[in-house]
Design an enzyme around this catalytic site. Sequence first.
Site, PDB file in Angstrom:
ATOM      1  N   ARG A  59       0.919  -1.250   0.009  1.00 57.69           N
ATOM      2  CA  ARG A  59       0.005   0.188  -0.234  1.00 57.69           C
ATOM      3  C   ARG A  59       0.771   1.309   0.134  1.00 57.69           C
ATOM      4  NH1 ARG A  59      -2.800  -1.995   4.783  1.00 57.69           N
ATOM      5  NH2 ARG A  59      -1.686  -3.713   4.413  1.00 57.69           N
ATOM      6  N   GLU A  96       5.089 -10.229  15.596  1.00 61.77           N
ATOM      7  CA  GLU A  96       4.603 -10.710  16.854  1.00 61.77           C
ATOM      8  C   GLU A  96       4.993 -12.122  16.869  1.00 61.77           C
ATOM      9  OE1 GLU A  96       0.396 -10.006  16.789  1.00 61.77           O
ATOM     10  OE2 GLU A  96       0.120 -10.717  18.884  1.00 61.77           O
TER      11      GLU A  96
HETATM   12  P1  AMP Z   1       4.247  -2.618  11.877  1.00 66.61           P
HETATM   13  O1  AMP Z   1       5.580  -2.842  11.462  1.00 66.61           O
HETATM   14  O2  AMP Z   1       3.838  -3.088  12.993  1.00 66.61           O
HETATM   15  O3  AMP Z   1       4.351  -1.034  12.245  1.00 66.61           O
HETATM   16  O4  AMP Z   1       3.132  -2.588  10.664  1.00 66.61           O
HETATM   17  C1  AMP Z   1       3.144  -1.709   9.561  1.00 66.61           C
HETATM   18  C2  AMP Z   1       2.890  -2.616   8.332  1.00 66.61           C
HETATM   19  O5  AMP Z   1       1.754  -3.487   8.601  1.00 66.61           O
HETATM   20  C3  AMP Z   1       2.508  -1.567   7.425  1.00 66.61           C
HETATM   21  O6  AMP Z   1       2.909  -1.875   6.039  1.00 66.61           O
HETATM   22  C4  AMP Z   1       0.730  -1.880   7.318  1.00 66.61           C
HETATM   23  O7  AMP Z   1       0.463  -1.686   6.047  1.00 66.61           O
HETATM   24  C5  AMP Z   1       0.605  -3.145   7.937  1.00 66.61           C
HETATM   25  N1  AMP Z   1      -0.189  -3.034   9.178  1.00 66.61           N
HETATM   26  C6  AMP Z   1      -0.202  -3.252  10.277  1.00 66.61           C
HETATM   27  N2  AMP Z   1      -1.086  -3.170  11.190  1.00 66.61           N
HETATM   28  C7  AMP Z   1      -2.115  -2.860  10.518  1.00 66.61           C
HETATM   29  C8  AMP Z   1      -3.636  -3.049  10.569  1.00 66.61           C
HETATM   30  N3  AMP Z   1      -4.188  -2.784  11.640  1.00 66.61           N
HETATM   31  N4  AMP Z   1      -4.358  -2.519   9.559  1.00 66.61           N
HETATM   32  C9  AMP Z   1      -3.749  -2.348   8.240  1.00 66.61           C
HETATM   33  N5  AMP Z   1      -2.294  -2.719   7.989  1.00 66.61           N
HETATM   34  C10 AMP Z   1      -1.654  -2.853   9.075  1.00 66.61           C
END
Ligand code: AMP
Length: 171
Positions: A59, A96
């Site tokens: 995205r 996770e």
């Molecule tokens: P993080 O590494 O945990 O910050 O996750 C970020 C990535 O995961 C981004 O590229 C988001 O597109 C995706 N992502 C994580 N959580 C969500 C969520 N609740 N809804 C949509 N996309 C998410």
Amino acid sequence: METLKARIRHVPDFPKPGILFYDITTLLNDPGAFRDTIAALGAPYGGAGIEQVVGIESRGFILGAAVAHQLGAGFVPIRKPGKLPWKRHREDYALEYGTDGLEIHDDAMRQGQRVLVVDDVLATGGTAKAAAALVRRVGGELVGLSFLIELQVLGGRGQLTGENVSAVLQY
Ligand code: AMP
């Protein structure tokens, strides 16, 4: 910003139980909301001399390419492992459960180019932190990271101390 929030669909238990997924397809297909989103993502960096916008698969490609166009910058993809065909660098980060990786082309940008990273969601920050490391690995000067959505309770900003972090919408 409330009008943008109203365009985002919240999908419980996707892609797995317990996750609330922020679905931006309902924002992207609204011409006005899409335009306002791109303007808001780029606005904090309008005078910052950004030369490359880096988008994180997938995205981040949609949003990042449009922001690059708006800022008059080039676009660089950061992809999941195994997708980029040329010489590349890889950064692994914790999920996770288990680990994941991201890759960037070795010749993605010139040394010292001013870079903005764009993605849709800042959650735990692992993805963004890996992207920042990859930008520096290939010689970019990371000016900032711009997100459409920040999920504050997950503390992603804490992974990005010392960086310029901006978010259009906070939850
Ligand atoms: P993080 O590494 O945990 O910050 O996750 C970020 C990535 O995961 C981004 O590229 C988001 O597109 C995706 N992502 C994580 N959580 C969500 C969520 N609740 N809804 C949509 N996309 C998410």
